[in-house]
Structures are given as C-alpha cells and as structure tokens.
Design a protein around this motif. Structure first.
Motif, PDB file in Angstrom:
ATOM      1  N   ILE A 228       1.961  81.055  34.167  1.00 11.75           N
ATOM      2  CA  ILE A 228       0.814  80.884  33.968  1.00 11.75           C
ATOM      3  C   ILE A 228       0.166  79.443  33.642  1.00 11.75           C
ATOM      4  N   LYS A 229       0.724  78.474  34.520  1.00  6.98           N
ATOM      5  CA  LYS A 229      -0.225  77.376  34.090  1.00  6.98           C
ATOM      6  C   LYS A 229       0.459  76.377  35.532  1.00  6.98           C
ATOM      7  N   GLY A 230      -0.219  75.379  35.718  1.00  5.76           N
ATOM      8  CA  GLY A 230       0.024  74.556  36.827  1.00  5.76           C
ATOM      9  C   GLY A 230      -1.162  74.525  37.653  1.00  5.76           C
ATOM     10  N   MET A 231      -1.525  73.284  38.230  1.00  7.18           N
ATOM     11  CA  MET A 231      -2.722  73.083  39.054  1.00  7.18           C
ATOM     12  C   MET A 231      -2.933  74.109  40.282  1.00  7.18           C
ATOM     13  N   GLY A 232      -1.915  74.234  41.036  1.00 11.42           N
ATOM     14  CA  GLY A 232      -2.062  75.318  42.213  1.00 11.42           C
ATOM     15  C   GLY A 232      -2.359  76.593  41.694  1.00 11.42           C
ATOM     16  N   PHE A 233      -1.542  76.994  40.581  1.00  9.54           N
ATOM     17  CA  PHE A 233      -1.911  78.416  40.041  1.00  9.54           C
ATOM     18  C   PHE A 233      -3.206  78.594  39.372  1.00  9.54           C
ATOM     19  N   ARG A 234      -3.700  77.465  38.794  1.00  7.43           N
ATOM     20  CA  ARG A 234      -5.149  77.521  38.364  1.00  7.43           C
ATOM     21  C   ARG A 234      -6.038  77.748  39.228  1.00  7.43           C
ATOM     22  N   ILE A 235      -5.817  76.832  40.459  1.00 11.09           N
ATOM     23  CA  ILE A 235      -6.900  76.708  41.593  1.00 11.09           C
ATOM     24  C   ILE A 235      -7.025  78.211  42.245  1.00 11.09           C
ATOM     25  N   GLY A 240     -10.204  83.206  42.519  1.00 18.62           N
ATOM     26  CA  GLY A 240     -10.209  84.608  42.517  1.00 18.62           C
ATOM     27  C   GLY A 240     -11.158  85.188  41.568  1.00 18.62           C
ATOM     28  N   LYS A 241     -11.417  84.543  40.218  1.00 18.94           N
ATOM     29  CA  LYS A 241     -12.361  84.928  39.428  1.00 18.94           C
ATOM     30  C   LYS A 241     -13.764  84.316  39.761  1.00 18.94           C
ATOM     31  N   LEU A 242     -14.031  83.443  40.728  1.00 24.82           N
ATOM     32  CA  LEU A 242     -15.055  82.698  41.024  1.00 24.82           C
ATOM     33  C   LEU A 242     -15.517  81.738  40.209  1.00 24.82           C
ATOM     34  N   GLY A 243     -14.523  81.124  39.390  1.00 28.32           N
ATOM     35  CA  GLY A 243     -14.715  79.997  38.344  1.00 28.32           C
ATOM     36  C   GLY A 243     -14.771  78.940  39.088  1.00 28.32           C
ATOM     37  N   LEU A 244     -15.615  78.478  39.924  1.00 25.13           N
ATOM     38  CA  LEU A 244     -15.496  77.520  41.020  1.00 25.13           C
ATOM     39  C   LEU A 244     -15.691  76.169  40.182  1.00 25.13           C
ATOM     40  N   VAL A 247     -12.300  75.311  39.193  1.00 22.53           N
ATOM     41  CA  VAL A 247     -11.419  74.804  40.516  1.00 22.53           C
ATOM     42  C   VAL A 247     -11.772  73.273  40.743  1.00 22.53           C
ATOM     43  N   TRP A 248     -13.142  73.126  40.826  1.00 24.43           N
ATOM     44  CA  TRP A 248     -13.604  71.518  41.210  1.00 24.43           C
ATOM     45  C   TRP A 248     -12.833  70.643  40.187  1.00 24.43           C
ATOM     46  N   ALA A 249     -12.755  71.200  38.883  1.00 23.46           N
ATOM     47  CA  ALA A 249     -12.269  70.218  37.751  1.00 23.46           C
ATOM     48  C   ALA A 249     -10.718  69.829  38.081  1.00 23.46           C
ATOM     49  N   GLU A 250     -10.247  70.865  38.526  1.00 23.90           N
ATOM     50  CA  GLU A 250      -8.605  70.729  39.149  1.00 23.90           C
ATOM     51  C   GLU A 250      -8.466  69.792  40.085  1.00 23.90           C
ATOM     52  N   ILE A 251      -9.478  69.835  41.021  1.00 23.27           N
ATOM     53  CA  ILE A 251      -9.424  69.122  42.285  1.00 23.27           C
ATOM     54  C   ILE A 251      -9.673  67.795  41.893  1.00 23.27           C
ATOM     55  N   THR A 252     -10.478  67.397  40.784  1.00 25.04           N
ATOM     56  CA  THR A 252     -10.832  66.124  40.299  1.00 25.04           C
ATOM     57  C   THR A 252      -9.333  65.429  39.828  1.00 25.04           C
ATOM     58  N   VAL A 253      -8.898  66.370  38.867  1.00 27.20           N
ATOM     59  CA  VAL A 253      -7.548  66.057  38.444  1.00 27.20           C
ATOM     60  C   VAL A 253      -6.361  65.452  39.745  1.00 27.20           C
ATOM     61  N   ALA A 254      -6.412  66.365  40.637  1.00 27.41           N
ATOM     62  CA  ALA A 254      -5.546  66.258  41.712  1.00 27.41           C
ATOM     63  C   ALA A 254      -5.776  64.632  42.311  1.00 27.41           C
ATOM     64  N   ALA A 255      -7.234  64.654  42.651  1.00 30.15           N
ATOM     65  CA  ALA A 255      -7.389  63.515  43.305  1.00 30.15           C
ATOM     66  C   ALA A 255      -7.252  62.334  42.328  1.00 30.15           C
ATOM     67  N   ILE A 256      -7.673  62.355  41.161  1.00 33.69           N
ATOM     68  CA  ILE A 256      -7.101  61.346  40.166  1.00 33.69           C
ATOM     69  C   ILE A 256      -5.570  60.876  40.253  1.00 33.69           C
ATOM     70  N   ALA A 257      -4.797  61.996  40.086  1.00 34.20           N
ATOM     71  CA  ALA A 257      -3.439  61.807  40.013  1.00 34.20           C
ATOM     72  C   ALA A 257      -2.705  61.146  41.180  1.00 34.20           C
TER      73      ALA A 257
ATOM     74  N   LEU B 139      -5.625  69.356  50.739  1.00 29.55           N
ATOM     75  CA  LEU B 139      -5.195  70.540  50.989  1.00 29.55           C
ATOM     76  C   LEU B 139      -5.427  71.637  49.894  1.00 29.55           C
ATOM     77  N   ALA B 140      -5.687  71.021  48.676  1.00 36.96           N
ATOM     78  CA  ALA B 140      -5.735  72.050  47.547  1.00 36.96           C
ATOM     79  C   ALA B 140      -7.114  72.726  47.483  1.00 36.96           C
ATOM     80  N   ILE B 141      -7.915  72.117  48.314  1.00 34.13           N
ATOM     81  CA  ILE B 141      -9.406  73.097  48.323  1.00 34.13           C
ATOM     82  C   ILE B 141      -9.319  74.167  49.270  1.00 34.13           C
ATOM     83  N   ALA B 142      -8.266  74.297  50.096  1.00 37.95           N
ATOM     84  CA  ALA B 142      -8.238  75.143  51.114  1.00 37.95           C
ATOM     85  C   ALA B 142      -8.494  76.541  50.589  1.00 37.95           C
ATOM     86  N   PRO B 143      -7.910  77.115  49.493  1.00 40.89           N
ATOM     87  CA  PRO B 143      -8.204  78.481  49.121  1.00 40.89           C
ATOM     88  C   PRO B 143      -9.766  78.713  48.554  1.00 40.89           C
TER      89      PRO B 143
END
Lengths: 282, 291
Positions: A228-235, A240-244, A247-257, B139-143
């Motif tokens: 129950i952790k990890g960027m892909g898991f959280r996304i 699914g919970k519509l907590g977008l 999701v965008w915060a995780e994507i920001t982390v992914a982009a920075i990383a 690709l991460a924004i796909a879902p």
C-alpha cells in the motif's frame, strides 16, 4: 467571466513578452533563453488556474494548480514514502542492475563477432517491443513488493543499454586500434585506454534513455499490484477515489524525479566525456 | 545467410534457455502434485510435465505458440475471428486506438514542429518543454485520462487514443524540428539566390530533407503509441484489448493467456514498426537519399 478574461489577457501578455524577448539582440544569451520557457510555463499555469476557476470545472475533472500545490504541501510525508518505494527501491535498483549487467555483457560478447552479429539485431528488435507488458508476469514471479518492480525495470532498460554499449564499443576505427597494436597493448589495455573512453558517449546515450524507461517501468508495474505505498499504486487508487489533486501531486513528483535523474546522468556525462565535440564549447 | 546464421543461433539459444527455465520454474508444482498423489516422478516424466501444465509459472514456448494459434488462426478458420475469445478481436481493439492516436499525435506534432521552426518566440518557449517532456514518465497520467473521460461519459476508443496521441506527439515534435533544421546554410543560401520565398523553401528544401528524421521519429512514436494503448486498457477493468487480456490473465493466474497477449502485442509492434521501416526505405530510395 472575469477569470476567463484574465486568462485571455494573460495569454496575450505572455505571448507578447516572449515575442519581444525572442527578438531582442540579446535573445541568444543564457538568461533570456532560460527566462522564455519559464515565462511560458507560468503563463500556462495561470491560464489553467483561471480557466478552471472561470468555468467552475469540477475537481474530479481537473484541479487548479493552486489546489494541487496545497495538496502537495500537506501530503509531503505520503509523497516521500511513495517516492522511496517506487524510485529509490524499485527504479534505482532495477536501473543499476539492468544497466550494469547490460554493460558487462556487452563487453563480454564484444570479443565474439559472431555473437555480436546475432545479438545486435535481436536486441534492437526487443528494444522496440512493449516490454511493459511483462509487468503482470514479473509481479506474479517476484511478489508485490519492490523486487518485482525492479525486475520490470531490468527488463525494460537491459536491451536499449546493451545495444548502445555495443555500438559504442564499435566506435573506434581501424587506425586507432592499429596504433594500440603497434604499442603492443594487450586486449585489456586497448579496452581501458581506448575503446571504453571512446564508447562513453554512446554508453551515456543508453543510460539517459534508460532513466525515463526505469521510472515508467516502476510506475506501470505498480498498476498490477503493489503493497500500500508507491507512486503507481497511489495514482491508481486515488484515480479510483477521484482524488485528482493527489494524482497530480504524484505526477509532479514523478516529473521532478524524472528530470532530476536525467539531469544527474547528463552532469556525469559532461564530466566524463568533456573531450567529445558535443560537450565542448558550451 | 551470413547475416542470418548468427541471429538464428541467438534465437535458438534463447528458446533452449526458455525450455530449461520452464523446467526449473515449474518443477516445484509438478513435485507437489506428485507428492499429493503419492507418485514417484522420474526425470523424463517430470520434464514432460513441466512443459505441459495448465497454469505454469513459465509456459513453454510451444504452449504459447499453441495458444496464439488457437486464438487467432484456428478461430479464423472456424469463421469466428471477431469472437470475444479471439486475439484478433482484442488486437484490433488495441490497434484501432493505437492508429487513431498515432495519426492525431504525429499530425499535431508535425504542425507544431513547423510552427517552432518558423516562429522564434514559439521555438524558445515550447522547445525546452518538449525536450524536458522526454525525461518525464508522462505515461503515468494514463489512468487519470481514462477515469476522467469516463466520468464525463467518454469511453472506449477515444481515451486510449488520446494517451497514444500524447505519447507519440513529443518524439515527433523533437525529431521533426531537428529534421526541418537539417538543411545547412549553403543550401538555404542557394534557395535565396533563386529568389525562393519561404513557402517554396519549406516545400522544396526543408520538408524533403526532414524525411529521414521524420521516419525515425515515427518509429519511436508508433512503439510509444502501442504502449500507451495497452496501458490505457489497464485501469477501469476494461474487458477488451490486449492490455485487458494481460490484466484478466494476471487476475485469474492464466499465465498462458498473459504470454500470448504479450506476444501478440510484440508481433503487432514489430509489424507496425516494420511497415514504417518499409515505407521509409521506399520513400528514401525514390528521393535518392538511400543507396
């Protein structure tokens, strides 16, 4: 309505500023070539914010940048845990194992032209395939934790790295190798003093391609199962919970990383291949 | 033959290693089964068993090939090529999203590249972001795209095509800008001595000389589009498409199904990239850019 007008004004203003900056005499200076994309980025962010507010776009469709930023600020601890799980444990270990083994194998098979002729087309072919698809299989084999993500990353980075290293090792020409032979250099001396340095630009090309692949592999593999952790898991769960906003915060982390990882490799490259024409005069 | 022999050797070694690995990975299950039935397994029976299990950890190559044939060729012969159990059907679902997204993405990419080459403000503001986007796992924004579009009532082909489109967009922009800038100053000067205007310069010099770069970018974009369409099928429990086959296979432990979907995706990718490669070969040959 005011917000929509503000967005329009901001767009025109941003374009005007960049247009003027791009056509000044100093437009090739470092400062301005850095300022223009930043201004463009902020313009986009402001237009995004203004349009979301102006049209009252619900958060389940697209959250405003300020909402994302505040979510980012309050959930730093979760983001950090996810980052460690996906990037440090999954992507990095896979990247090091995959690129390292590809590098070693490329050097080993370099002594056999027969194997080279066989592996280069096969490697090129496999590098173009959708390797992410192996994720469900590898998750089944290595369990839900980061080991399976590292395995997916290894599968993704191995062949691009192998092909690039092999091409790099072939980069020296006959004359240079003959010169080493006239010095009566052994195979290993030639390898370390001539061929590996000459291979470095291609090796780093492979390493740079692999940075993005590593992150993609680690994130997508988590869609197939994860603790129950990890960027892909959280996304996937927050979607699914519509907590977008999350999701965008995780994507920001992914982009920075992703860009920091790439930047780090590019910095190492600049230090090691300072002699190469593409690195000189910058 | 000289070029084929090493490749064939490598392929044969891979297949032999695969059979060997199948024995190693499936042996435990076979042993357990034998123990339960109180049968002593000798080596040859054990090996035969590991290659023919229903749900092996690693299916043997011939099992995957059989499954592939059973879900494509055999179904075609029976005239059920479009039934829900057929990989042709699932492959077509994925392929249509891939192609639609690829066409949108490359079209938009080429247009933006032309804009970047002719407008300095656009070049300096957009180009750094287009290059940076290659280092970001977009690709991460796909879902998210799938779910958001689903919530406003758009589902099926379009969301997957959007993912494919933005994945193929950036490589095409970067490659095409490089290509449109590839004519050197001498060639540009020659055109201006002919009193050619910008439009003629574009159609007669820049566009033709960008072709090698364009085709390289198209190959990368096509591979990325296919990955996008497959990943786009993972969330929301899609039931159609190659990605959905992999996902349901992983839910129910149907390893042979996952492997056959994986190979179908690989064959699809190889065919699509191969087609572009052939068009590239023919085009560049007619343009005299390739011997």
């Amino acid at each position: 309505m005011n917000w929509v007008i503000a967005a329009l004004v901001c767009w025109i203003l941003g374009y005007w500023i960049n247009h003027r900056l791009a056509h000044t005499r100093l437009s090739n200076s470092r400062l301005i070539s850095l300022a223009i994309p930043i201004i463009f980025g902020f313009t986009i962010l402001f237009i995004w914010e203004a349009l979301v507010r102006g049209f009252n776009v619900p958060m389940v469709i697209i959250p405003a940048p300020t909402v994302i930023a505040s979510r980012f600020a309050v959930s730093l601890d979760i983001l950090w845990v996810d980052f460690v799980q996906t990037f440090v444990k999954g992507a990095m270990s896979g990247y090091i194992i995959g690129c390292g083994s590809a590098f070693v194998i490329a050097i080993l098979i370099d002594r056999s032209p027969f194997l080279q002729k066989g592996l280069l087309p096969v490697g090129n072919f496999i590098a173009a395939l959708p390797i992410v698809g192996t994720a469900p299989i590898l998750v089944m084999w290595f369990g839900f934790d980061w080991q399976s993500k590292a395995a997916v990353v290894v599968a993704m980075v191995f062949f691009p790295m192998l092909v690039n290293t092999m091409q790099g090792l072939a980069a020296t020409d006959r004359m240079q190798r003959d010169l080493m032979a006239t010095y009566s250099a052994s195979y290993f001396q030639t390898l370390i003093k001539l061929r590996l340095p000459a291979a470095m630009p291609a090796v780093f090309n492979g390493l740079k391609i692999a940075t993005t692949l590593a992150l993609i592999g680690a994130i997508v593999a988590e869609f197939f199962g994860s603790p129950i952790k990890g960027m892909g898991f959280r996304i996937s769960t927050e979607v699914g919970k519509l907590g977008l906003d999350m999701v965008w915060a995780e994507i920001t982390v992914a982009a920075i990383a992703g860009s920091a990882f790439y930047g780090a490799i590019a910095l190492i490259e600049r230090g090691l291949t300072f002699w190469h024409p593409s690195q000189r005069g910058q | 033959m000289k070029r084929l022999l090493p490749v064939l050797t490598v392929l044969i070694v891979i297949i032999i290693a695969w059979y060997g690995a199948a024995v190693g990975m499936n042996a435990k299950w076979a042993q357990d089964q034998a123990l339960r039935q109180n049968i002593e397994l000798n080596t040859s029976v054990l090996i035969a068993d590991t290659w023919n299990q229903d749900r092996p950890r690693l299916p043997a190559p011939h099992q995957v090939a059989q499954e592939l044939w059973k879900t494509t060729g055999a179904m075609m012969i029976k005239g059920k090529a479009m039934s829900k159990r057929s990989l042709i059907f699932h492959g077509w679902i994925t392929l249509s999203a891939t192609l639609l997204g690829f066409v949108i993405g490359t079209g938009a990419g080429i247009l933006l590249a032309v804009g970047i080459v002719y407008n300095k403000a656009m070049d300096m503001s957009v180009m750094p972001w287009a290059i940076a986007s290659q280092t970001i796992p977009i690709l991460a924004i796909a879902p998210m795209i799938i779910v958001v579009l689903n919530s406003i009532g758009i589902q099926g082909l379009i969301p997957k095509a959007i993912i494919s489109a933005y994945l193929s967009f950036f490589p095409v922009v970067v490659g095409m800008v490089k290509g449109l800038r590839s004519p050197d100053q001498q060639q540009l000067d020659l055109l201006s001595t002919y009193n050619a205007n910008r439009r003629q310069g574009f159609w007669k010099l820049r566009l033709p000389s960008s072709m090698p770069y364009l085709f390289t970018a198209l190959k990368i974009g096509m591979a990325a589009s296919l990955v996008g369409a497959i990943v786009g099928e993972l969330p929301t429990g899609a039931i159609r498409g190659l990605g959905a086959r992999m996902l349901t296979g992983s839910y129910y432990g149907q390893t042979i199904q996952i492997w056959s979907a994986l190979f179908a995706a690989a064959i699809l990718a190889a065919t699509l990239v191969g087609i572009i490669g052939y068009i590239q070969y023919r085009t560049l040959k007619r343009m005299g850019m390739q011997p």
